[in-house]
Write an enzyme that holds these catalytic residues in place. Structure first.
Site, PDB file in Angstrom:
ATOM      1  N   GLU A 123       0.815  -1.211   0.000  1.00  0.00           N
ATOM      2  CA  GLU A 123       0.000   0.000   0.000  1.00  0.00           C
ATOM      3  C   GLU A 123       0.854   1.269   0.000  1.00  0.00           C
ATOM      4  O   GLU A 123       0.532   2.255  -0.674  1.00  0.00           O
ATOM      5  CB  GLU A 123      -0.920   0.004   1.233  1.00  0.00           C
ATOM      6  CG  GLU A 123      -1.852   1.194   1.319  1.00  0.00           C
ATOM      7  CD  GLU A 123      -2.908   1.196   0.232  1.00  0.00           C
ATOM      8  OE1 GLU A 123      -2.855   2.098  -0.627  1.00  0.00           O
ATOM      9  OE2 GLU A 123      -3.761   0.292   0.228  1.00  0.00           O
ATOM     10  N   VAL A 126       2.690   3.546  -3.354  1.00  0.00           N
ATOM     11  CA  VAL A 126       2.118   4.485  -4.323  1.00  0.00           C
ATOM     12  C   VAL A 126       1.810   5.840  -3.713  1.00  0.00           C
ATOM     13  O   VAL A 126       2.379   6.854  -4.097  1.00  0.00           O
ATOM     14  CB  VAL A 126       0.841   3.908  -4.978  1.00  0.00           C
ATOM     15  CG1 VAL A 126       0.153   4.957  -5.831  1.00  0.00           C
ATOM     16  CG2 VAL A 126       1.197   2.695  -5.818  1.00  0.00           C
ATOM     17  N   ILE A 130      -1.659   7.805   1.836  1.00  0.00           N
ATOM     18  CA  ILE A 130      -3.011   7.738   1.278  1.00  0.00           C
ATOM     19  C   ILE A 130      -3.401   6.288   1.062  1.00  0.00           C
ATOM     20  O   ILE A 130      -2.735   5.565   0.322  1.00  0.00           O
ATOM     21  CB  ILE A 130      -3.095   8.480  -0.065  1.00  0.00           C
ATOM     22  CG1 ILE A 130      -2.604   9.915   0.062  1.00  0.00           C
ATOM     23  CG2 ILE A 130      -4.523   8.451  -0.599  1.00  0.00           C
ATOM     24  CD1 ILE A 130      -2.483  10.646  -1.264  1.00  0.00           C
ATOM     25  N   GLY A 181      14.381  18.624   2.419  1.00  0.00           N
ATOM     26  CA  GLY A 181      14.333  17.162   2.440  1.00  0.00           C
ATOM     27  C   GLY A 181      13.251  16.564   1.571  1.00  0.00           C
ATOM     28  O   GLY A 181      13.023  15.347   1.600  1.00  0.00           O
ATOM     29  N   LYS A 199       4.628   4.427 -10.071  1.00  0.00           N
ATOM     30  CA  LYS A 199       3.410   4.386  -9.257  1.00  0.00           C
ATOM     31  C   LYS A 199       2.173   4.236 -10.123  1.00  0.00           C
ATOM     32  O   LYS A 199       1.227   3.528  -9.758  1.00  0.00           O
ATOM     33  CB  LYS A 199       3.326   5.657  -8.405  1.00  0.00           C
ATOM     34  CG  LYS A 199       4.422   5.757  -7.352  1.00  0.00           C
ATOM     35  CD  LYS A 199       4.396   7.103  -6.639  1.00  0.00           C
ATOM     36  CE  LYS A 199       5.473   7.199  -5.578  1.00  0.00           C
ATOM     37  NZ  LYS A 199       5.494   8.522  -4.916  1.00  0.00           N
ATOM     38  N   GLY A 296       6.957  11.015   3.259  1.00  0.00           N
ATOM     39  CA  GLY A 296       7.280  11.444   4.619  1.00  0.00           C
ATOM     40  C   GLY A 296       7.358  10.263   5.553  1.00  0.00           C
ATOM     41  O   GLY A 296       6.816   9.183   5.304  1.00  0.00           O
TER      42      GLY A 296
END
Length: 413
Positions: A123, A126, A130, A181, A199, A296
């Site tokens: 999961e 991509v 989300i 970053g 993706k 992130g």
């Protein structure tokens, strides 16, 4: 007790461990079992101060019978491919955030997982935080997905936001992204569109139940965009986004990653900075939009932990992976639409006259553009093939130095 082995202890890996340890008291009531990180594979054990008792530099230690789930967050293809393959063969469930790995070897690894009665879950590969792959593969399984239009790369979206909102050059916006970053020292995979193409291949494989080679997806990055492109976008009430798009056609699959003009007040236009947005169209549910942070430490770790929880709660193999018939990809937009052209030419007035004859709908920008030595125009064509033919005609008949073309999406985008 469910024991976890983690491959890699960088940004995402440390986030996964942090989330598990932070929620150690809440997880049993949510998933019906205790969860524990047993081993973390690193290259240099002396580099880290925390969790020293969990660190190892020997992959074999993660293959012992006590570890049920391997989390791969190393990135890249090697040695990640060999480690994941071995873990699946040893009947370990695997959760990965590695889009390079899934785009290149998803079909093979899914087959190995299925043959060994375990799950390969990805999961986080991509959309970062989300939740998108499982909703497409499971929640929307009764739908025939007809279209995907998405912002899938937070680095490029951050750069384009800075260029549009703050009138920054591409180079300046990239430097800020690197300083914060959001961009790597070598940003090629992001800014050239390769990350988004990988993706898109993963998303499209699940949505259309086909195997797709990401390297067949025509890809155009953002390096060629400049302040003038953003000026023209503003004059049209638009902004520019790097979109990953796919839909089924009579000739196969249309798939492309390219900069696109979208309405600045539309759903995609309002997605800014490092955020991602994924638009899905299904025959039963209609149009849906998924948005959130696409990268992130904790957003990606959240998606990884979600896969871990799903495996524990279901404890069965999933079939959302790419064990499917391969489909060819065409990168030419096959529907009627508007296109923005910037044509560098020494014969502006002659060019404008020819454009008016060549295109039935042709909106040329004001005279103040003449100091740029170009003609800027929005034209309407039945498809991209027709547009390319007319551009070739212009190049053969007039003194054209360069043509930049950018697709323009309508108000629903």
């Amino acid at each position: 007790m469910v024991s976890i082995g983690v491959l890699g202890y960088g940004v995402v890996g440390s986030g996964v461990v942090e989330l598990i340890q932070r929620n150690i008291g809440n997880l049993p009531s949510k998933i019906g079992d205790d969860l524990s990180v047993q081993k973390i594979l690193v290259r240099n054990m002396g580099k880290y101060k925390e969790n020293q008792n969990l660190l190892t530099d020997k992959f074999e230690e993660l293959l012992n019978e006590d570890i049920q789930i391997i989390v791969e967050v190393m990135g890249g293809l090697n040695p990640a491919y060999h480690y994941v393959k071995k873990a699946l063969e040893m009947k370990k469930h695997v959760v990965t955030a590695n889009k390079d790995l899934i785009a290149a070897y998803g079909d093979e690894l899914s087959g190995i997982a299925e043959n060994n009665g375990v799950t390969l879950a990805y999961e986080a590969s991509v959309g970062g935080g989300i939740p998108i792959l499982r909703p497409i593969g499971e929640s929307l399984a009764a739908n025939e997905i007809s279209q995907i239009v998405a912002i899938l790369n937070g680095t490029t979206n951050f750069i384009l936001t800075k260029m549009y909102e703050e009138n920054r050059s591409y180079e300046d916006a990239l430097k800020e992204a690197q300083a914060l970053g959001f961009a790597e020292a070598n940003p090629e995979s992001d800014v050239m569109g390769y990350d988004a193409a990988r993706k898109l291949a993963i998303l499209s494989a699940i949505a259309y139940n086909r195997k797709i080679d990401w390297q067949e997806i025509p890809t155009e990055g953002i390096c060629q965009l400049d302040k003038e492109d953003m000026d023209y976008a503003r004059k049209q009430g638009c902004t520019i986004k790097l979109l990953a798009m796919s839909h089924m056609t009579d000739k196969g699959l249309y798939g492309a990653v390219r900069p696109v003009l979208v309405p600045s007040g539309g759903s995609l236009g309002k997605i800014e900075n490092e955020f991602n947005g994924i638009f899905i169209k299904g025959d039963a549910v209609g149009e849906m939009m998924f948005t959130g942070k696409g990268a992130g430490k904790l957003p990606t770790a959240s998606a990884v932990l979600g896969d871990i929880v799903h495996i524990i709660q279901n404890n069965k193999k999933e079939k959302k992976a790419c064990t499917r018939e391969k489909i060819s990809v065409t990168g030419l937009w096959d529907m009627p639409g508007n296109w923005f052209l910037r044509i560098q030419t020494s014969e502006r007035y002659k060019m404008m006259a020819v454009l008016g004859q060549l295109f039935q709908t042709c909106n040329i920008f004001a005279e103040e553009e003449k100091e740029r030595g170009e003609v800027a125009v929005v034209v309407e064509v039945k498809n991209e093939e027709e547009l390319n033919e007319k551009i070739e005609y212009l190049q053969s008949k007039l003194g054209i130095m360069n043509v930049k073309k950018i697709m323009k999406l309508g108000e629903k985008a």
